[in-house]
Enzyme design. Structure first.
Site, mmCIF file in Angstrom:
data_model
loop_
_atom_site.group_PDB
_atom_site.id
_atom_site.type_symbol
_atom_site.label_atom_id
_atom_site.label_comp_id
_atom_site.label_asym_id
_atom_site.label_seq_id
_atom_site.Cartn_x
_atom_site.Cartn_y
_atom_site.Cartn_z
ATOM 1 N N ASP A 1 0.762 -1.317 -0.211
ATOM 2 C CA ASP A 1 -0.344 -0.471 0.245
ATOM 3 C C ASP A 1 0.754 1.302 -0.031
ATOM 4 O O ASP A 1 2.101 1.066 0.343
ATOM 5 C CB ASP A 1 -0.684 -0.117 1.221
ATOM 6 C CG ASP A 1 -2.210 0.799 1.167
ATOM 7 O OD1 ASP A 1 -2.455 1.180 0.292
ATOM 8 O OD2 ASP A 1 -2.724 1.018 2.006
ATOM 9 N N HIS B 1 -13.999 -4.321 0.449
ATOM 10 C CA HIS B 1 -12.680 -3.279 1.077
ATOM 11 C C HIS B 1 -13.224 -2.242 1.640
ATOM 12 O O HIS B 1 -14.549 -1.098 0.312
ATOM 13 C CB HIS B 1 -11.726 -3.699 0.606
ATOM 14 C CG HIS B 1 -10.197 -2.858 1.357
ATOM 15 N ND1 HIS B 1 -9.634 -3.305 2.815
ATOM 16 C CD2 HIS B 1 -9.496 -1.827 1.374
ATOM 17 C CE1 HIS B 1 -9.711 -2.947 3.532
ATOM 18 N NE2 HIS B 1 -9.073 -1.631 2.889
ATOM 19 N N ASP C 1 -8.565 4.855 -3.170
ATOM 20 C CA ASP C 1 -9.888 4.798 -2.048
ATOM 21 C C ASP C 1 -10.804 5.527 -2.420
ATOM 22 O O ASP C 1 -11.052 6.817 -2.060
ATOM 23 C CB ASP C 1 -9.151 5.631 -0.826
ATOM 24 C CG ASP C 1 -8.538 5.245 0.206
ATOM 25 O OD1 ASP C 1 -7.524 3.719 -0.188
ATOM 26 O OD2 ASP C 1 -6.739 6.026 0.520
ATOM 27 N N GLU D 1 2.860 5.022 -4.330
ATOM 28 C CA GLU D 1 2.426 5.816 -5.591
ATOM 29 C C GLU D 1 4.362 6.571 -5.649
ATOM 30 O O GLU D 1 4.610 6.618 -6.729
ATOM 31 C CB GLU D 1 1.953 7.078 -5.138
ATOM 32 C CG GLU D 1 0.510 6.155 -5.042
ATOM 33 C CD GLU D 1 -0.168 5.954 -3.817
ATOM 34 O OE1 GLU D 1 -0.843 5.114 -4.544
ATOM 35 O OE2 GLU D 1 0.132 5.987 -2.988
ATOM 36 N N GLU E 1 3.050 7.845 -1.414
ATOM 37 C CA GLU E 1 1.774 8.339 -1.439
ATOM 38 C C GLU E 1 2.588 9.800 -0.859
ATOM 39 O O GLU E 1 2.509 10.796 -1.247
ATOM 40 C CB GLU E 1 0.881 8.007 -0.030
ATOM 41 C CG GLU E 1 0.590 8.812 0.432
ATOM 42 C CD GLU E 1 -1.550 8.573 1.036
ATOM 43 O OE1 GLU E 1 -1.101 8.216 2.573
ATOM 44 O OE2 GLU E 1 -1.682 7.455 0.446
#
Length: 809
Positions: free
Chosen positions: A416, A543, A484, A419, A421
């Site tokens: 996760d 999820h 998301d 990127e 992030e």
């Protein structure tokens, strides 16, 4: 034919000659090894052929050196049978498929396929005045100075640029190439987790800009019929990819950048996932609840509570938090005994408050600041550093985490925030700055995991779930998801487009958090419709944030019942879906396919994602609005279509208003198709591929049909190369009231000597005169209400099986 080719070249140049780079002049061309070099006044071009449908062009400006390394390309170049014709006014590089013409004065490069102009450089490569990119994470990311510009025709529709919510036609947008999360997006998002330097055209060609640093794709934002790739630095390289069909283009691109490996079969099952499970007790209770409700499930995903009690302050611990998971290894074994795999989340960030910070500093595995200290900065989860996966020590340190988890029994990797992030541009990695590696960090993170499995667990098919990557990431087994997304109808509405676009760009397993992720929106209708759409998605993985349950076992009785029906249908589709996995692995075919793949000349379908093909033979129309009782569905003209629930036969080539049903979304089967279905199961570990249903949808308008059905044990690697698999060939023939079938083993080694098949033949309007199986008449059941024939078949797969039906007029 050569004379025709020359005529067409001059004809098109007359149309486009005004758009060339007037300041560039041709000097000479020569063969250097396996590539052709064209020298011009301000640098030189390198032309490299990979196949008759793929050619690469690189420009190297004066005073620069050629950068040969590609993050994406794995195919070897092929210069056999290439002809060079050097004439007074132009040069032709002919690959026996695509060919390049280089006009010497004024200078211009154009690309043709089968004597049709595909595309041409407008100004080609040039440097522009410094243009600051948009502010990202509080910083101006970079100043764009280098561009490559192409001509566009007025009517072509453009796709690509990675994962966005913009509508299928992305022409008119200037798209940032900078992977960045967009929390809570709905129907519109110009920048998301997974950007790609790829453009596809409705004129059936693809351009891949083979460069890693950040930049832009300008898809004619100024309306002057220009396509412009913009970057801060790096390679000035692109590949033009063509083919006779869209499927040829997909196959060619994935041959260039690598095919997706076969996933483990359990990846096609249902995942239990939320943000997140706080304890071992909660995990096992959740799976027990699935079993009590007889709802199939194959995996459970552990979010960040497996390594810490709190959301903030613990990221980077990367070891089991024993207060909450005292018997982690025993829990995994008990879940495995129930047919359920365990997957754990990891992130590339190591917080200064985590238990691994001191070790990370000591081992020198973190990216640096400008003076050589570990780079530290703040983001939502705390003050952090980032693992430098480009440094050998960092790669090995990170892989050791995964190796340890795998030895504990963990079956898959969830990466996760990749990127990454938060990734300030002043951060320095072993191979370059953050701006140079930002877009390929997730790509190389997946590589790290995939290559680690190949070294240390060579007999295991990896499952690698990641939020970000770049072109070619599919070859590392990456399974991307769409970030998301908001838990709203708007969030659902953007998902088909995102998945279809990413499938066209090689990432065929793009999927969403089913039900939506962001926000505590308790909407059972939305939840159920999203899961029904998920039945025909590459991955079925509800999820969400834990305020509203993502698991069907914790929803209302009605939502649970409808979700159970959808999940059972997902499992029934397992043999069909596994064959789609095989087709993707071998040929690069997306699992979800836009309808213009079916009708490439139908311009009405170029910007259409309301209905799509699931594989070759299933047509799906998701319900994406609340309270919808009917909706328009377009039925491709290439076939007639059966309603999968009612057997209603609908003629192709029309848009029809159809009624919706609360238990399922409108779904149709191509006339003439064989659809294999599995018996009911609670886990794919219970799946028996030797006892299946096989449904054939008879239509006089589709008299001859052939399908292949792939099978292996769902676990082993290299099953195709080692012939540890089987490909069953299924054929049908109709002529003069005689309907016959032939089944035979086409390739590989039979996985079983015998198959027990309940063979259903749909649309038999009258009871047949007789039926023969291998030349012997048998009595079978014909349902006068459903017009369906049921034939029990026991097939010894090392021999052919023949079935003949004599129909009544």
């Amino acid at each position: 034919m050569k004379y025709l080719k020359v005529f067409i070249i001059f004809f098109f140049f007359a149309l486009s000659i005004s758009a060339q780079n007037k300041n560039r002049t041709f000097n000479k061309i020569e063969l250097q090894g396996t590539q052709f070099v064209v020298e011009v006044n301000d640098g030189y071009y390198i032309f490299k052929s990979y196949s008759p449908e793929i050619i690469e062009t690189t420009f190297v400006p004066n005073k620069e050196t050629f950068k040969s390394e590609s993050h994406a390309v794995v195919l070897d170049s092929d210069t056999e049978d290439i002809e060079i014709t050097d004439r007074t006014e132009d040069i032709i590089i002919d690959t026996k498929g695509i060919y390049v013409t280089i006009n010497k004065s004024p200078f211009q490069i154009s690309y043709y396929y089968k004597d049709k102009l595909i595309t041409s450089e407008k100004r080609g490569y040039y440097k522009s005045a410094h243009e600051p990119m948009e502010m990202v994470q509080g910083n101006i990311v970079a100043e764009v100075t280098e561009k490559i510009e192409f001509n566009l025709t007025e009517d072509e529709v453009l796709y690509g640029g990675g994962s966005r919510a913009l509508g299928m036609n992305r022409r008119g947008h200037r798209l940032p190439l900078f992977n960045r999360a967009h929390y809570g997006y709905e129907t519109h998002s110009e920048l998301m987790n997974f950007t790609l330097p790829i453009v596809l055209s409705s004129n059936q060609y693809m351009i891949h800009f083979d460069n890693a640093p950040i930049g832009y794709l300008d898809l004619d934002s100024k309306g002057d019929n220009s396509l412009i790739y913009e970057t801060i630095s790096g390679r000035k390289t692109y590949q033009v990819i063509v083919g006779d069909t869209w499927y040829d283009i997909m196959n060619n691109y994935t041959s260039l950048t690598g095919k997706q490996p076969m996933l483990p079969r359990w990846a096609l099952g249902n995942f239990s996932s939320r943000f997140g499970y706080h304890s071992q007790e909660e995990v096992e209770m959740t799976i027990d609840k699935f079993r009590e409700e007889d709802i199939p499930v194959d995996a459970i995903i552990l979010d960040l509570y497996w390594f810490g009690k709190d959301i903030k302050g613990t990221m980077g611990n990367l070891e089991v938090y024993r207060d909450s998971f005292p018997d982690f290894e025993g829990m995994i074994k008990r879940l495995n005994n129930k047919g359920v795999k365990t997957i754990t989340i990891t992130e590339p960030f190591v917080l200064t408050t985590s238990s691994k910070w001191d070790e990370a500093v000591k081992e020198d595995i973190l990216a640096k600041d400008s003076i050589g200290n570990p780079a530290k900065y703040d983001f939502y989860f705390g003050n952090t550093g980032i693992i430098d996966i480009y440094k050998p020590e960092g790669e090995q340190w990170f892989w050791n985490i995964y190796k340890d988890l795998t030895n504990k029994g963990v079956a898959g990797v969830w990466g996760d925030l990749g990127e990454p992030e938060v990734h300030p541009n002043w951060v320095q990695h072993h191979t370059g700055s953050a701006t140079e590696v930002h877009n390929i960090y997730g790509h190389d993170w997946a590589r790290l995991v995939y290559e680690g499995y190949q070294r240390d667990f060579p007999n295991t098919r990896p499952f690698i779930l990641m939020r970000a990557g770049y072109s070619g990431s599919q070859r590392y087994g990456m399974v991307p998801w769409s970030g998301d997304v908001n838990r709203t109808w708007g969030g659902l509405q953007s998902q088909p487009e995102i998945a279809l676009q990413m499938g066209m760009q090689g990432l065929a397993y793009m999927h969403s958090d089913l039900g939506g992720f962001a926000g505590d929106n308790l909407d059972d209708e939305l939840y159920v419709r999203w899961l029904q759409y998920g039945v025909f998605n590459p991955i079925f993985r509800p999820h969400a944030q834990e305020g509203v349950p993502s698991e069907p076992v914790f929803r209302s009785d009605k939502a649970k019942r409808l979700a159970k029906f959808a999940i059972q249908m997902r499992y029934r589709m397992l043999p069909y879906n596994y064959n789609l996995m095989f087709e993707n692995h071998l040929y690069g075919k997306p699992l979800m396919r836009p309808l213009f793949f079916e009708e490439p000349n139908n311009s009405n379908l170029y910007d259409y994602s309301k209905t799509y093909l699931w594989g070759n033979d299933v047509l799906v129309a998701p319900v994406v609005e609340a309270g919808k009782t009917e909706q328009d569905v377009y039925f491709p003209k290439t076939a007639n279509w059966f309603n999968i629930e009612t057997d209603e036969l609908i003629k192709g080539g029309q848009t029809k208003m159809v009624k919706t049903h609360p238990a399922y979304i409108p779904t149709y089967v191509r006339a003439g198709a064989f659809i294999p279905l599995a018996k009911s199961m609670q886990s794919t570990s219970n799946y028996n591929p030797n006892e299946i249903e096989l449904h054939y949808y008879f239509d006089k308008a589709a008299p001859v049909n052939k399908r292949n059905l792939y099978n292996d044990n769902g676990i082993d690697v290299k099953t195709i190369e080692n012939k540890n698999c089987e490909i069953l060939e299924l054929e049908s023939f109709y002529k003069g009231m005689n309907l016959s079938f032939k089944f035979e083993l086409d390739n590989g080694v039979a996985q079983s000597s015998k198959k027990v098949i309940d063979f259903y033949v749909h649309n038999i309007q009258k009871e047949p005169k007789f039926i023969k199986v291998d030349g012997k008449k048998i009595e079978v059941k014909w349902n006068s209400k459903t017009k369906t024939l049921t034939i029990p078949v026991i097939w010894k797969t090392l021999t052919k099986k023949e079935i003949k039906i004599k129909l009544k007029r």
